[in-house]
Design an enzyme around this catalytic site. Structure first.
Site, PDB file in Angstrom:
ATOM      1  CG  PHE A 102      -4.529  -1.647  -1.673  1.00 28.94           C
ATOM      2  CD1 PHE A 102      -4.804  -0.286  -1.599  1.00 28.94           C
ATOM      3  CD2 PHE A 102      -4.031  -2.289  -0.545  1.00 28.94           C
ATOM      4  CE1 PHE A 102      -4.588   0.429  -0.419  1.00 28.94           C
ATOM      5  CE2 PHE A 102      -3.815  -1.588   0.636  1.00 28.94           C
ATOM      6  CZ  PHE A 102      -4.094  -0.218   0.699  1.00 28.94           C
ATOM      7  CB  ALA A 103      -0.325   0.914  -4.617  1.00 27.64           C
ATOM      8  CB  THR A 104       3.219  -2.789  -2.516  1.00 23.73           C
ATOM      9  OG1 THR A 104       2.770  -3.969  -3.203  1.00 23.73           O
ATOM     10  CG2 THR A 104       4.080  -3.200  -1.336  1.00 23.73           C
ATOM     11  CG  LEU A 117      -4.085   0.783   6.062  1.00 24.94           C
ATOM     12  CD1 LEU A 117      -4.826   2.103   6.281  1.00 24.94           C
ATOM     13  CD2 LEU A 117      -4.943  -0.181   5.243  1.00 24.94           C
ATOM     14  CG  MET A 118       0.828  -2.637   7.008  1.00 31.91           C
ATOM     15  SD  MET A 118       2.046  -3.742   6.240  1.00 31.91           S
ATOM     16  CE  MET A 118       1.008  -5.192   5.939  1.00 31.91           C
ATOM     17  CD  GLU A 119       5.677   3.832   7.974  1.00 33.04           C
ATOM     18  OE1 GLU A 119       6.277   4.287   8.967  1.00 33.04           O
ATOM     19  OE2 GLU A 119       5.934   4.166   6.799  1.00 33.04           O
ATOM     20  N   GLY A 168       8.926   5.787  11.764  1.00 36.19           N
ATOM     21  CA  GLY A 168       9.214   4.449  11.276  1.00 36.19           C
ATOM     22  C   GLY A 168      10.683   4.306  10.941  1.00 36.19           C
ATOM     23  CG  HIS A 223       0.761  -6.521  -1.425  1.00 35.24           C
ATOM     24  ND1 HIS A 223       0.651  -5.290  -2.023  1.00 35.24           N
ATOM     25  CD2 HIS A 223      -0.523  -6.945  -1.225  1.00 35.24           C
ATOM     26  CE1 HIS A 223      -0.631  -4.971  -2.182  1.00 35.24           C
ATOM     27  NE2 HIS A 223      -1.356  -5.977  -1.708  1.00 35.24           N
ATOM     28  NE  ARG A 237       5.480   4.789  13.972  1.00 31.55           N
ATOM     29  CZ  ARG A 237       5.616   5.308  12.750  1.00 31.55           C
ATOM     30  NH1 ARG A 237       5.655   4.531  11.678  1.00 31.55           N
ATOM     31  NH2 ARG A 237       5.707   6.621  12.598  1.00 31.55           N
TER      32      ARG A 237
END
Length: 222
Positions: free
Chosen positions: A131-133, A139-141, A160, A167, A211
């Protein structure tokens, strides 16, 4: 619509005296506040607090959703803390606390399955099929956007502005990643989140995200 709309979440996010918000609301509800506007000073409020009348002054931010500066004769504001008198004065000017779905501790989740399209090697952020950073950050955003979805007025969105992420653990293809975004602070239109990610067993990432709620039309014009 009142041009001032400082929410409870914004008041709670600011450094404040113990019980200041609860008592300030009570003073306002009991009609203990009178106020007037001065072009040089801003709003000036006189608050009857038991046998000790207090005078405070404050400026709202240009958009009316936060307090820019404040002072009170009780002395509490000298260390940058909101006191019950300033809170009562703010509520008097804006005639109460506006209804809002924006509150401290509010959470939202977003999930994704790790696949070849969101691995580090595919997104060119590394050389391994994990899984890429950048995908974790996205996903966090997404989770933070979901948290604000029912807090926006017509014509508004959020963008944002800051994200600081650690990570912690790699996740292979097939793993399901879930991010939780939690509102920690609200400063008017500036919303600060705690974001955490897990794979169902372990925490794989965490960080802070900010945000800003913006007017779409004005933003795009700039």
């Amino acid at each position: 619509m009142n041009k001032y709309a400082v929410t409870l979440a914004t008041l709670e996010s600011r450094w404040h005296e113990v019980n200041a918000i609860k008592t300030g609301i009570k003073l306002f509800n009991n009609g203990k506040v009178t106020f007037f506007h001065n072009d040089n000073i801003g709003y000036i409020a006189d608050v009857t607090d038991k046998s000790n009348p207090r005078r405070c002054s404050f400026h709202f931010t240009k958009d009316g959703v936060d307090i820019e500066s404040f002072f009170c004769s009780c002395g509490v504001a000298q260390d940058g803390s909101l006191c019950k008198h300033v809170i009562a004065g703010v509520l008097a000017v804006q005639n109460g606390i506006p209804e809002s779905n924006l509150f401290l501790g509010k959470t939202a989740n977003a999930s994704i399955i790790v696949n070849e399209s969101n691995t580090a090697i595919k997104m060119k952020s590394g050389s391994l099929p994990v899984f890429a950073t950048p995908a974790l950050i996205a996903l966090m955003e997404q989770a933070a956007c979901e948290c604000l979805a029912d807090c926006l007025n017509e014509g508004e969105t959020s963008v944002g502005s800051v994200i600081n992420v650690e990570h912690i653990k790699a996740s292979p293809i097939g793993a399901e990643i879930t991010v939780t975004a939690t509102i920690e602070y609200v400063y008017g239109r500036k919303i600060e989140f705690l974001v955490t990610a897990n794979d169902g067993t372990n925490e794989i990432g965490k960080g802070k995200h900010i945000r800003m709620i913006i007017d779409v039309e004005r933003f795009m014009e700039r």
